[in-house]
Scaffold this active site. Structure first.
Site, PDB file in Angstrom:
ATOM      1  N   SER A 261       0.828  -1.210   0.000  1.00 19.68           N
ATOM      2  CA  SER A 261       0.000   0.000   0.000  1.00 19.68           C
ATOM      3  C   SER A 261       0.864   1.262   0.000  1.00 19.68           C
ATOM      4  CB  SER A 261      -0.944  -0.090   1.209  1.00 19.68           C
ATOM      5  OG  SER A 261      -1.864   0.943   1.248  1.00 19.68           O
ATOM      6  N   ASP A 346      -9.667  -4.490  -5.363  1.00 15.90           N
ATOM      7  CA  ASP A 346      -9.143  -3.755  -4.200  1.00 15.90           C
ATOM      8  C   ASP A 346     -10.224  -2.805  -3.671  1.00 15.90           C
ATOM      9  OD1 ASP A 346      -7.695  -1.711  -2.668  1.00 15.90           O
ATOM     10  OD2 ASP A 346      -5.858  -2.561  -3.515  1.00 15.90           O
ATOM     11  N   HIS A 389      -7.425  -5.376  -0.858  1.00 16.11           N
ATOM     12  CA  HIS A 389      -6.188  -4.589  -0.775  1.00 16.11           C
ATOM     13  C   HIS A 389      -5.124  -5.338   0.045  1.00 16.11           C
ATOM     14  CE1 HIS A 389      -3.978  -0.840  -0.825  1.00 16.11           C
ATOM     15  NE2 HIS A 389      -3.968  -0.739   0.478  1.00 16.11           N
TER      16      HIS A 389
END
Ligand SMILES: *[C@@H]1O[C@H](CO)[C@@H](O)[C@H](O)[C@H]1NC(C)=O
Length: 471
Positions: A261, A346, A389
């Site tokens: 991320s 995601d 995610h």
């Protein structure tokens, strides 16, 4: 209730200066999606009402904000304590519960965190209590004592072309967690760089830490960047830049990076501006990176900019100054061999498809890049179905490509995997168990809670540092 416990956090928030709302492109429909509907037997009905009045302009000062953030937190905490209706007993069940919660549209992230908790996927009561008081000890520690000095000095600068750090060397060095297994260069070091709202350990404890501990081709350390990376991303990038030069300096060899991320954009920022780091990074493997920010950033910040938000979340808005600066002058191309792995499903970063995917990196400098969307590579196979995610962290293709890159050099290539079908037919990387999957999925609840309790929320994006402005 935990409101009392939290009053300290909110005093900070109430006390902050009010500034003009950020002039960011702001999609009202996305903002509405951040409203939390009444999903669980009235547990959060009051939240919906409170947020509606903010959007309607009825309640708009920051003291209201504290009440609203605590109401959402209270609902999450009550669910974790009293409303767990089921707990997954195998991986298939866990991934199917996660997929059913996040495939519902529109996404309402705090609502989804409550649904996860009701399904037994959330920090347990002890972890939650630690999270709420900001207890970061042991492998989550942000104040580690790393006495070993690098072979040659890397502070205040390793190279004259690097910008000056805004932090002291002690501050920069202490966030690096070096486990007792570390070999100081006998094996190739891998630096794990976490995502928004989580420590390094919280990000990777359910995936790359167990997968890489004890293997011959990698030697993991991780960064526990203060306040879970919610402050200025430019400062977060300083920790990454220092750690790259420090770990290489004490190991006397190159490192590789695995990020999750925001860790991906912080690493890219470090490689772009602290150019000495480029020389000592063999491989950069970015899991669910958001090189173009995300159109869903506001989901984590209900009613921004009426209510304030964590700086790093504002900086990850699709059109933020941070993202525009990062991408400018070739920052949208790799600086070292780079492997990106991401999912079209995601729930935090979008878009994640095609060449417009936020994770998609160009290769203007010909250093070697592969962009791997799990659905495009493993379409129709288990590893190409629904991945969140955080779920990409345990995806078998993500691990196979990371291992390929670390073992064979250059970016991870599906053509070098001995059997792509075998990889794609797994649901999680071989070696991971149900507890690992749950730990990984819990990172999103941890991140959401961290955003809610973050005490230094702002209304405007931090200014671009002078060394990067226009560069
Ligand atoms: C270290 O990394 C740099 C940049 O990726 C690369 O050019 C160099 O060959 C690497 N050195 C070694 C010894 O692998």
């Amino acid at each position: 209730m935990f409101f009392l416990l939290h009053s300290l956090h909110f005093i900070c928030l109430i006390g902050q200066a009010l500034a003009a709302p950020a002039d960011l492109v702001h999609d009202a429909s996305l903002e509405k999606r951040a409203l939390v509907p009444n999903v669980l037997s009235g547990a959060i009905g009051t939240v919906d009402g409170a947020l509606s009045s903010v959007v309607g302009g009825v309640a708009a000062d920051s003291s209201e904000a504290s009440g609203i953030f605590s109401a959402i937190l209270g609902a999450i905490e009550d669910t974790i304590k009293d409303q767990v209706t089921a707990t997954p007993t195998n991986i298939a069940q866990a991934t199917s519960v996660v997929a059913s919660i996040f495939s519902a549209t529109p996404t309402t992230i705090y609502d989804d965190i409550i649904k996860l908790a009701a399904n037994g996927i959330a920090p347990d009561a002890t972890d939650l209590a630690n999270l709420l008081v900001g207890a970061v000890s042991g492998p989550n520690s942000e104040t580690n004592i790393n006495l070993k000095n690098p072979a040659s000095p890397i502070y205040p600068k390793k190279s004259s072309t690097d910008p000056a750090y805004t932090l002291t060397e002690t501050q920069l060095r202490q966030v690096i967690y070096i486990p007792s297994t570390f070999t100081y260069g006998q094996k190739p070091p891998v630096i794990l760089v976490p995502g928004t709202g989580a420590t390094g350990y919280q990000s990777f404890d359910g995936n790359f830490i167990p997968l890489l501990t004890g293997v011959s081709y990698a030697d993991p350390v991780w960064l526990n960047i203060p306040i879970q990376l919610l402050g200025d991303a430019q400062v977060n990038a300083e920790y990454v830049a220092y750690a790259i030069n420090y770990i290489s300096g004490i190991s006397k060899r190159n490192s590789s990076i695995i990020s999750w991320s925001q860790g991906g954009i912080d690493t890219q920022w470090a490689l772009k501006y602290f150019s000495s780091t480029r020389k000592v990074v063999s491989n950069f493997i970015a899991i669910s990176p958001d090189y173009h920010g995300t159109q869903l950033a506001y989901l984590l910040c209900p009613s921004f900019p009426t209510l304030p938000c964590a700086p790093a979340v504002i900086q990850q808005e699709y059109n933020s100054n941070f993202i525009a600066t990062l991408r400018s002058n070739g920052g949208d191309s790799a600086y070292v061999p780079t492997t990106t792995v991401y999912s079209s499903t995601d729930e935090i970063v979008q878009p994640q498809s095609g060449t417009g995917a936020s994770a998609y990196l160009l290769d203007a400098r010909n250093v070697g890049v592969t962009n791997n969307q799990v659905q495009a590579v493993c379409g129709g196979h288990p590893a190409g179905l629904f991945y969140t995610h955080e779920g990409v962290l345990y995806n078998p293709l993500a691990f196979a490509l990371a291992k390929d890159a670390l073992t064979n050099g250059g970016p991870g290539r599906t053509s070098r995997l001995s059997s792509l079908n075998t990889v794609c037919d797994e649901v999680v990387a071989p070696g991971l168990n149900l507890a690992n999957v749950l730990t990984t999925e819990e990172a999103i609840s941890t991140a959401g809670i961290s955003v809610l309790i973050y005490p230094f929320k702002v209304f405007v994006e931090p200014p671009i540092m002078s060394y990067a402005a226009g560069k």
